[in-house]
Write a protein that holds these residues in place. Structure first.
Motif, PDB file in Angstrom:
ATOM      1  N   GLY A 125       0.870  -1.160  -0.062  1.00  0.00           N
ATOM      2  CA  GLY A 125      -0.121  -0.088  -0.011  1.00  0.00           C
ATOM      3  C   GLY A 125       0.865   1.291  -0.015  1.00  0.00           C
ATOM      4  O   GLY A 125       0.579   2.243  -0.671  1.00  0.00           O
ATOM      5  N   ILE A 126       1.919   1.342   1.089  1.00  0.00           N
ATOM      6  CA  ILE A 126       2.650   2.391   0.953  1.00  0.00           C
ATOM      7  C   ILE A 126       3.515   2.507  -0.254  1.00  0.00           C
ATOM      8  O   ILE A 126       3.748   3.800  -0.820  1.00  0.00           O
ATOM      9  N   PHE A 127       4.148   1.584  -0.827  1.00  0.00           N
ATOM     10  CA  PHE A 127       4.917   1.655  -2.139  1.00  0.00           C
ATOM     11  C   PHE A 127       3.796   2.215  -3.164  1.00  0.00           C
ATOM     12  O   PHE A 127       4.168   3.253  -3.978  1.00  0.00           O
ATOM     13  N   THR A 128       2.765   1.661  -3.347  1.00  0.00           N
ATOM     14  CA  THR A 128       1.608   2.336  -4.142  1.00  0.00           C
ATOM     15  C   THR A 128       1.235   3.795  -4.247  1.00  0.00           C
ATOM     16  O   THR A 128       1.445   4.397  -4.971  1.00  0.00           O
ATOM     17  N   LEU A 129       1.088   4.238  -2.896  1.00  0.00           N
ATOM     18  CA  LEU A 129       0.998   5.406  -2.441  1.00  0.00           C
ATOM     19  C   LEU A 129       2.086   6.394  -2.782  1.00  0.00           C
ATOM     20  O   LEU A 129       1.971   7.321  -3.477  1.00  0.00           O
ATOM     21  N   ALA A 130       3.381   6.053  -2.651  1.00  0.00           N
ATOM     22  CA  ALA A 130       4.524   6.646  -3.087  1.00  0.00           C
ATOM     23  C   ALA A 130       4.609   6.866  -4.425  1.00  0.00           C
ATOM     24  O   ALA A 130       4.920   7.994  -5.119  1.00  0.00           O
TER      25      ALA A 130
ATOM     26  N   ALA B 152       2.999   1.040 -10.378  1.00  0.00           N
ATOM     27  CA  ALA B 152       2.944   0.605  -9.254  1.00  0.00           C
ATOM     28  C   ALA B 152       2.595  -0.881  -9.239  1.00  0.00           C
ATOM     29  O   ALA B 152       3.102  -2.018  -8.531  1.00  0.00           O
ATOM     30  N   LEU B 153       1.603  -1.258 -10.021  1.00  0.00           N
ATOM     31  CA  LEU B 153       0.909  -2.522 -10.363  1.00  0.00           C
ATOM     32  C   LEU B 153       2.032  -3.311 -10.772  1.00  0.00           C
ATOM     33  O   LEU B 153       2.185  -4.666 -10.582  1.00  0.00           O
ATOM     34  N   PHE B 154       3.107  -3.001 -11.815  1.00  0.00           N
ATOM     35  CA  PHE B 154       4.206  -3.662 -12.146  1.00  0.00           C
ATOM     36  C   PHE B 154       5.053  -4.165 -11.154  1.00  0.00           C
ATOM     37  O   PHE B 154       5.681  -5.356 -11.292  1.00  0.00           O
TER      38      PHE B 154
ATOM     39  N   LEU C 155      -5.010  -0.791  -4.446  1.00  0.00           N
ATOM     40  CA  LEU C 155      -6.404  -0.147  -4.881  1.00  0.00           C
ATOM     41  C   LEU C 155      -6.420   1.054  -3.909  1.00  0.00           C
ATOM     42  O   LEU C 155      -6.861   2.269  -4.122  1.00  0.00           O
ATOM     43  N   ALA C 156      -6.515   0.736  -2.523  1.00  0.00           N
ATOM     44  CA  ALA C 156      -6.576   1.542  -1.359  1.00  0.00           C
ATOM     45  C   ALA C 156      -6.134   2.848  -1.574  1.00  0.00           C
ATOM     46  O   ALA C 156      -6.204   3.796  -1.451  1.00  0.00           O
ATOM     47  N   ALA C 157      -4.542   2.568  -1.926  1.00  0.00           N
ATOM     48  CA  ALA C 157      -3.523   3.815  -2.098  1.00  0.00           C
ATOM     49  C   ALA C 157      -4.067   4.715  -3.264  1.00  0.00           C
ATOM     50  O   ALA C 157      -4.069   5.694  -3.231  1.00  0.00           O
ATOM     51  N   MET C 158      -4.570   4.072  -4.386  1.00  0.00           N
ATOM     52  CA  MET C 158      -5.174   4.574  -5.381  1.00  0.00           C
ATOM     53  C   MET C 158      -6.143   5.466  -4.923  1.00  0.00           C
ATOM     54  O   MET C 158      -6.285   6.848  -5.431  1.00  0.00           O
ATOM     55  N   LEU C 159      -7.287   5.033  -4.323  1.00  0.00           N
ATOM     56  CA  LEU C 159      -8.319   5.743  -3.939  1.00  0.00           C
ATOM     57  C   LEU C 159      -7.975   7.145  -2.848  1.00  0.00           C
ATOM     58  O   LEU C 159      -8.743   7.922  -2.919  1.00  0.00           O
TER      59      LEU C 159
END
Length: 521
Positions: A170-175, A197-199, A357-361
């Motif tokens: 989550g934090i990586f995606t948020l970053a 992020a998804l990759f 997905l939570a990070a994206m939202l």
């Protein structure tokens, strides 16, 4: 291949990459099956593209409706999400029919009259609600509270009880979502941050065997992970079709959600189309009622087969324009690519972690409730900040409908305190002088959001004579922010050589902002 089709395919593919995780995340945040968001985008692309009145807007589920959908599913299902989802679909059917009926009364124009500060207050509240719920999922925790304020209060507890693997994802995606757009490289900016992020996080989830229920040990603690932490969509999209439960129409509460869904969905969609028109370099003026009709028909189809409500979505629409879209084909191909993805790539989609997905939202929520919005509102005037904050707080403490209603009532009360008479709340007093080369409309009293249509009627009548129209405010005692926003937007559309304003300098302003409320000192 024609150039407009080629640009449509290119932009449609790019928008599909952006839309896929957002559609899944919006559906999950709405307490609905993840596939419901994809169904909406597919219908919005493949079908509504040919029905809408805005050629560059992207149709699909939106974060702004999460609160309504989630509230309906939870309240009407009484804890049973499956039952609540089916009952919500019945509500969505009626709301869509209401949208279609309202189109024939040409109600789309009323979207222009909503005080901007009330709308921004509502959107900021939605942003806070999204963040309050998703931050727990971001760190792999399960919240126990239900209300927004209680969820915010539970954040420290969730942070102290994070699930390390899920929190890293989550934090990586948020970053990625926050930092990648800041990199000054045109090449990097082409790639959607969510895709970057998804990759990384999808392979990471596979390496950590999130698909298999198990526990792992870190710092003397055991943590559980499993399929419940991943997106759950059926391998066959036709197995995901769900039909409405119309028994809910016997419940009085249902009609509250019907009104909210039709009202908020219509307002958001109309405001998006207006925003898209403002950034469209061709300056094409969209048909608001036709676009709302397309949205209503699309929503009716979605509700009958298990999709979420759709609107013209602003972030994806702006990305569509930025990627060189020329017409409705980009929206069409974005729907086609999403259909191909769920048919041929369902196993891959099933590997997406919910924490990502939570990070994206959360990023979407932060944009809606950005501190800059508070600052911009304050700069327009303290009265606008009062409307903004009242709508925000009341929405957080109750619901969207009560929040917007309270904001609108406060706006009227403020005008009454300023000396506006009840008879001028709806009807404006003007004098029209028809001169050889132009017409002058002199406002004799207040020009406010609730009597704007009355002023608009006079302006339209004079414009139809092919004369320039000058609106004179030298004898006005009040011109509010909404009226000025509408008039200046109109001037941007048709040009200052057709419509111009004079006399505002005779009034005092609430602030240095050019669109702040002007009143007689």
């Amino acid at each position: 291949m024609p150039l407009h089709l080629l640009s449509g395919i290119r932009s449609g593919f790019f928008i599909a990459l952006i839309a896929m995780p957002l559609c899944l995340g919006i559906a999950i945040a709405s307490s609905c099956p993840p596939i419901a968001g994809i169904i909406t985008a597919i219908i919005g692309g493949i079908i509504v593209s040919f029905l809408g009145g805005c050629k560059l807007s992207i149709k699909g589920p939106a974060a702004g409706l999460i609160v309504i959908v989630m509230g309906a599913v939870m309240e009407l299902g009484a804890g049973d999400l499956t039952a609540g989802y089916k009952k919500f679909l019945a509500i969505a059917v009626i709301a869509a029919l209401l949208q279609i009926i309202l189109v024939f009364f040409k109600t789309a124009r009323f979207g222009r009259l909503m005080p901007p500060s009330v709308i921004h207050g509502m959107l900021a509240a939605i942003g806070i609600i999204i963040v309050a719920k998703q931050i727990h999922i971001l760190v792999g925790a399960t919240p126990h509270q239900k209300t927004t304020l209680a969820l915010i209060g539970e954040v420290p507890h969730s942070i102290l009880n994070i699930n390390p693997e899920l929190a890293f994802i989550g934090i990586f995606t948020l970053a990625c979502m926050i930092l990648i757009p800041l990199i000054p490289s045109k090449i990097i900016k082409i790639i959607p941050p969510a895709l970057v992020a998804l990759f990384v996080v999808v392979p990471l989830g596979i390496i950590w065997h999130l698909k298999i229920p198990h526990s792992y040990h870190v710092l003397d603690h055991d943590f559980l992970v499993g399929p419940s932490n991943l997106v759950n969509i059926p391998s066959n999209i036709f197995n995901s079709l769900v039909f409405p439960d119309f028994s809910v129409l016997m419940e009085p509460t249902a009609y509250k959600f019907i009104i909210m869904l039709a009202l908020i969905g219509s307002i958001e969609s109309v405001l998006t189309v207006i925003a898209v028109d403002s950034i469209d370099q061709t300056k094409t003026k969209s048909n608001l009622n036709k676009d709302l009709l397309g949205i209503g028909i699309g929503n009716l189809i979605c509700a009958f087969i298990g999709g979420l409500p759709m609107i013209s979505e602003v972030v994806r629409s702006k990305a569509n324009i930025d990627n060189g879209a020329k017409d409705h084909w980009s929206n069409f191909f974005h729907g086609c690519f999403l259909l191909i993805a769920v048919v041929w790539a369902a196993p891959l989609i099933q590997q997406i972690p919910l924490a990502a997905l939570a990070a994206m939202l959360i990023v979407t929520g932060l944009r809606l409730a950005s501190p800059s919005t508070f600052i911009k509102t304050y700069k327009i005037g303290i009265d606008q900040l009062a409307l903004f904050m009242t709508t925000l707080v009341v929405t957080l403490c109750s619901d969207l409908l009560v929040g917007i209603t309270t904001g609108m009532l406060l706006k009227i009360i403020i005008h009454l305190i300023r000396g506006v008479k009840l008879k001028t709340i709806i009807s404006i007093s003007v004098r029209v002088d028809q001169l050889p080369t132009y017409s002058q409309i002199t406002v004799l009293g207040p020009a406010i959001f609730s009597n704007y249509f009355s002023l608009q009627k006079y302006i339209n009548r004079e414009l139809n004579t092919n004369k320039k129209v000058i609106v004179d405010f030298t004898q006005a005692n009040l011109v509010d922010h909404t009226t000025l926003s509408c008039l200046y937007s109109w001037i941007d559309e048709i040009g200052i050589d057709r419509l111009n304003l004079i006399g505002l300098e005779k009034l005092s302003k609430n602030s240095d902002h050019p669109l702040s409320t002007h009143k007689f000192a």
